[in-house]
Design a protein around this motif. Structure first.
Motif, PDB file in Angstrom:
ATOM      1  N   THR A 202       0.828  -1.280  -0.032  1.00 13.42           N
ATOM      2  CA  THR A 202       0.008   0.100  -0.159  1.00 13.42           C
ATOM      3  C   THR A 202       0.817   1.357  -0.066  1.00 13.42           C
ATOM      4  O   THR A 202       0.381   2.455   0.120  1.00 13.42           O
ATOM      5  CB  THR A 202      -0.922   0.074   1.243  1.00 13.42           C
ATOM      6  N   LEU A 205      -0.084   4.491  -2.246  1.00 14.07           N
ATOM      7  CA  LEU A 205      -1.318   4.172  -2.634  1.00 14.07           C
ATOM      8  C   LEU A 205      -2.575   4.841  -1.713  1.00 14.07           C
ATOM      9  O   LEU A 205      -2.375   4.794  -0.515  1.00 14.07           O
ATOM     10  CB  LEU A 205      -1.776   2.921  -2.988  1.00 14.07           C
ATOM     11  N   SER A 206      -3.570   5.360  -2.432  1.00 16.70           N
ATOM     12  CA  SER A 206      -4.557   5.878  -1.497  1.00 16.70           C
ATOM     13  C   SER A 206      -5.554   4.845  -1.012  1.00 16.70           C
ATOM     14  O   SER A 206      -5.791   3.676  -1.443  1.00 16.70           O
ATOM     15  CB  SER A 206      -5.402   7.014  -2.169  1.00 16.70           C
ATOM     16  N   GLU A 209      -7.450   3.600  -3.779  1.00 18.66           N
ATOM     17  CA  GLU A 209      -7.041   2.618  -4.757  1.00 18.66           C
ATOM     18  C   GLU A 209      -7.249   1.093  -4.321  1.00 18.66           C
ATOM     19  O   GLU A 209      -7.436   0.316  -5.023  1.00 18.66           O
ATOM     20  CB  GLU A 209      -5.749   3.240  -5.026  1.00 18.66           C
TER      21      GLU A 209
END
Length: 221
Positions: A202, A205-206, A209
């Motif tokens: 992760t 990444l948001s 996402e």
């Protein structure tokens, strides 16, 4: 999607497990079981009862006499022996104690029973350290979330800061390193991905996402 779907989300502290699992639960309309909160409740009660965390027998006896309930209308709320401990279980002292207490076989045995009982009620998503390997080995989907040590420490520091707890980022990093070591090296249910888990990094990444990726994976189940 399978109406009785079981989703397991594992990973180290700060990887985003709880945030991601809660968001997926909301998108799919399934129940979120916060297993980490259940272990934290035991750690909190141990500390409040003035039981030394290295006294395994005393902790084991206590856990057999402890009732932990998650509010099914608001999965964030955690009750220990009838008391709402949702905020209390997030303090740093509990964080430092929980890994050691969670490693005791008698504690894990009791809580795994409670967690499996939650899963029997219907479609659920659980997050923790050993959901895919121990609690729900037959889960329909197993996700192992990870992130860089720096990002995980920053996320944890930000969480503490936003809740009014002022620790330095360096303190949080050191605490997380210690917890990672304990979780990975413990004899009972160590922190490792299930053989059939999908590993998602992760870092950078948001939340949206990552959630979108997991939702896509559930489409054909």
């Amino acid at each position: 999607m399978n109406e009785q779907i079981k989703v397991a989300v594992d990973g180290p502290a700060g990887a985003g497990k709880s945030t991601i699992a809660k968001a997926v639960a909301k998108r799919l309309g399934i129940f979120y079981v916060d297993t980490g909160a259940m272990y934290r409740a035991i750690a909190l009660k141990t500390l409040r009862s003035n039981i030394p965390i290295d006294h395994e027998d005393e902790v084991g006896q206590m856990v057999q006499e402890t009732e932990i309930v998650l509010d099914h209308s608001d999965a964030r709320r955690v009750f220990c022996d009838g008391e709402d401990v949702t905020e209390a279980i997030r303090n740093p002292e509990v964080s430092r104690a929980v890994s050691k207490i969670a490693a005791y076989p008698i504690v894990r045995e009791r809580l795994v029973q409670l967690q499996r009982r939650e899963a029997e009620r219907g479609a659920v998503i659980m997050d923790g350290r050993d959901i895919g390997t121990v609690v729900l080995p037959q889960a329909d989907l197993k996700i192992f979330l990870t992130a860089s040590p720096e990002e995980r420490a920053y996320r944890r520091w930000l969480e503490l800061y936003n809740s009014g707890k002022e620790l330095s980022l360096d303190e949080v990093k050191q605490d997380m390193q210690r917890r990672d070591k304990q979780d990975s090296e413990r004899a009972v249910a160590p922190l490792i991905p299930a053989a059939d888990a999908l590993i998602l990094d992760t870092t950078g990444l948001s939340v949206q996402e990552i959630v979108d990726q997991i939702i896509k994976l559930t489409a054909d189940l």
